[in-house]
Design an enzyme around this catalytic site. Sequence first.
Site, PDB file in Angstrom:
ATOM      1  N   HIS A   1      46.188  38.347   4.225  1.00 48.86           N
ATOM      2  CA  HIS A   1      46.992  37.207   3.814  1.00 48.86           C
ATOM      3  C   HIS A   1      46.348  35.909   4.308  1.00 48.86           C
ATOM      4  CE1 HIS A   1      50.845  39.800   3.165  1.00 48.86           C
ATOM      5  NE2 HIS A   1      49.879  40.023   2.285  1.00 48.86           N
TER       6      HIS A   1
ATOM      7  N   GLU B   1      47.380  33.271   5.976  1.00 45.75           N
ATOM      8  CA  GLU B   1      47.563  32.853   7.365  1.00 45.75           C
ATOM      9  C   GLU B   1      46.800  33.761   8.323  1.00 45.75           C
ATOM     10  OE1 GLU B   1      49.588  34.395   5.295  1.00 45.75           O
ATOM     11  OE2 GLU B   1      51.626  34.454   6.116  1.00 45.75           O
TER      12      GLU B   1
ATOM     13  N   CYS C   1      55.021  36.849   5.758  1.00 45.59           N
ATOM     14  CA  CYS C   1      55.604  38.192   5.753  1.00 45.59           C
ATOM     15  C   CYS C   1      55.818  38.647   7.199  1.00 45.59           C
ATOM     16  CB  CYS C   1      54.695  39.159   5.001  1.00 45.59           C
ATOM     17  SG  CYS C   1      53.185  39.592   5.893  1.00 45.59           S
TER      18      CYS C   1
ATOM     19  N   CYS D   1      52.409  39.086   9.268  1.00 45.66           N
ATOM     20  CA  CYS D   1      51.776  37.831   9.647  1.00 45.66           C
ATOM     21  C   CYS D   1      52.618  37.054  10.659  1.00 45.66           C
ATOM     22  CB  CYS D   1      51.496  36.971   8.425  1.00 45.66           C
ATOM     23  SG  CYS D   1      50.232  37.684   7.368  1.00 45.66           S
TER      24      CYS D   1
END
Length: 142
Positions: free
Chosen positions: A70, A72, A98, A101
């Site tokens: 992802h 981040e 999410c 993360c």
Amino acid sequence: MSKKKQLKYDKAYLRIAREWGKLSHCERKQVGAVIVKDRMIISDGFNGTPTGFENYCEDEEGYTKWYVLHAEANAILKVASSTQSCRDATLYITLSPCRECSKLIHQAGIKRIVYFDKYKDDSGLAFLKKAGVEIEQITDLD
Ligand SMILES: [Zn+2]
């Protein structure tokens, strides 16, 4: 910094995150992130496959591959491989984090998140709130 000025900066950084998301090779969802510390961008990222893997994020059935990182996570990992640290930094991201993360965000020492879209599962946000991370949503970027 005044609230008005802060909002102006927040929008500018969030726009950069949005631009960054456009660089993603993923077709289902393009997410961009920038990490800002002491009024400097110290990292950036978008969702995508790890270094050395093909750029396609989806399999033949159109599902996102499990090893896609992802935005981040990519941005945080970039800082981890530098001499910088995310401590007390702000994360600007086009989609709220999410669960997976959100753990990284808190553990990396990020103190504030500004996001654009809300992810369908908001348990990541709930976790971060509990961890004392300041959360803000900005929806009017243009
Ligand atoms: Zn995530």
